[in-house]
Design an enzyme around this catalytic site. Structure first.
Site, PDB file in Angstrom:
ATOM      1  N   LEU A  92       0.785  -1.235   0.000  1.00  0.00           N
ATOM      2  CA  LEU A  92       0.000   0.000   0.000  1.00  0.00           C
ATOM      3  C   LEU A  92       0.821   1.292   0.000  1.00  0.00           C
ATOM      4  CD1 LEU A  92      -2.943  -1.006   2.364  1.00  0.00           C
ATOM      5  CD2 LEU A  92      -2.869  -0.959  -0.136  1.00  0.00           C
ATOM      6  N   LYS A  93       2.117   1.197   0.180  1.00  0.00           N
ATOM      7  CA  LYS A  93       2.907   2.433   0.215  1.00  0.00           C
ATOM      8  C   LYS A  93       3.375   2.819  -1.183  1.00  0.00           C
ATOM      9  CE  LYS A  93       4.974   2.141   4.833  1.00  0.00           C
ATOM     10  NZ  LYS A  93       4.315   3.268   5.446  1.00  0.00           N
ATOM     11  N   ILE A  95       6.079   3.764  -3.810  1.00  0.00           N
ATOM     12  CA  ILE A  95       7.512   3.451  -3.915  1.00  0.00           C
ATOM     13  C   ILE A  95       8.275   4.763  -4.155  1.00  0.00           C
ATOM     14  CG2 ILE A  95       9.270   2.180  -5.221  1.00  0.00           C
ATOM     15  CD1 ILE A  95       7.402   0.351  -3.630  1.00  0.00           C
ATOM     16  N   ASN A 109       3.422  -4.191 -10.345  1.00  0.00           N
ATOM     17  CA  ASN A 109       2.338  -4.100  -9.360  1.00  0.00           C
ATOM     18  C   ASN A 109       1.105  -4.789  -9.916  1.00  0.00           C
ATOM     19  OD1 ASN A 109       0.839  -3.145  -7.055  1.00  0.00           O
ATOM     20  ND2 ASN A 109      -0.052  -1.548  -8.361  1.00  0.00           N
ATOM     21  N   HIS A 111      -3.058  -4.744  -9.705  1.00  0.00           N
ATOM     22  CA  HIS A 111      -4.170  -3.897  -9.266  1.00  0.00           C
ATOM     23  C   HIS A 111      -5.481  -4.599  -9.611  1.00  0.00           C
ATOM     24  CE1 HIS A 111      -6.110  -0.163  -8.125  1.00  0.00           C
ATOM     25  NE2 HIS A 111      -6.878  -0.289  -9.198  1.00  0.00           N
ATOM     26  N   GLU A 181      -6.306 -12.716 -10.627  1.00  0.00           N
ATOM     27  CA  GLU A 181      -5.019 -12.161 -10.166  1.00  0.00           C
ATOM     28  C   GLU A 181      -4.030 -13.277  -9.881  1.00  0.00           C
ATOM     29  OE1 GLU A 181      -4.931  -9.064  -7.140  1.00  0.00           O
ATOM     30  OE2 GLU A 181      -7.076  -8.790  -7.391  1.00  0.00           O
TER      31      GLU A 181
END
Ligand code: GRF
Length: 224
Positions: A92-93, A95, A109, A111, A181
């Protein structure tokens, strides 16, 4: 012998995508790609238990530090991982820029929607699926993209659509997306490790093989 292709995975949650990677790329693989390190944004999350269970080294990033110190910690973890690729699997952070710069084109990533729609700051978890349902969109899906300096913004690498069904709520839609996913992410990572997917110095992806066998949308006939 060529050293194995090493994958670092950054996580913030339950880690089901991490699990899909651990199942496909186990540490015991001597020649093939392997998950070499799991890095969590906070302690106590399910993803850490999965790393532990798989016997993969893991660590937790420092909390409450400025962006420069966070970047330094991340770069250090990537060094320890010997990372050829960094995968954000529910991380969640943002980069920090120095990390993107040092690993440009080598950070992926996943999503849970079809970017560029339903992405960006604040668009994570349940909120993504709520927004999709609220919009009336009839298709959602999973997107894998190259990470750049902004949330959910870098070049798209692969997508897998799923239908939005009449009686979906955020949970049922999330579950349908999550299923693809778990299939898409390991496949893309495998392609990257094999050189079937490459990136140029600007981080733009190029496929050297096709990902899906065909492009058919098969209609369900109406009853009339
Ligand atoms: C996934 O839906 C992923 O697309 C998003 O965060 C969720 C993480 O789920 N970035 P999990 O931790 O892999 O189960």
């Amino acid at each position: 012998m060529k050293p194995p292709f090493q994958i670092a995975v950054f996580v913030s949650g339950s880690g089901t995508n991490l699990q899909a990677l651990l199942d496909r790329f186990s540490l015991s693989s001597t020649a093939g790609p392997r998950v070499s390190r799991v890095v969590a944004s906070r302690p106590g999350i399910g993803a850490i238990a999965r790393a532990e269970q798989a016997g993969v080294p893991w660590s937790v990033l420092p909390a409450g530090v400025d962006s420069d110190s966070l970047a330094e910690a991340m770069l250090n973890e990537l060094e320890l991982a010997g990372a050829d690729l960094l995968v954000l699997a529910g991380f969640l952070k943002l980069i920090p820029e120095p990390v993107v710069r040092a690993h440009r084109g080598r950070i992926l990533n996943i999503h849970p929607a079809l970017l560029p729609a339903f992405g960006g700051p604040g668009m994570y978890g349940r909120r993504v699926h709520e927004a999709v349902l609220q919009s009336g969109a009839r298709i959602s899906g999973a997107t894998v993209h190259i990470v750049d300096e902004q949330y959910d913004h870098g070049p798209i690498v692969a997508q897998w659509p799923v239908p939005v069904l009449e009686h979906d709520d955020p949970e049922t839609l999330a579950a349908r997306v999550l299923e693809v996913e778990h299939r898409l992410l390991p496949e893309v990572v495998d392609a990257f490790a094999a050189g079937d997917l490459t990136t140029d110095p600007a981080g733009r992806p190029k496929w050297n093989r096709t990902l899906f066998r065909d492009e058919r949308f098969v209609l369900v006939p109406s009853k009339s």
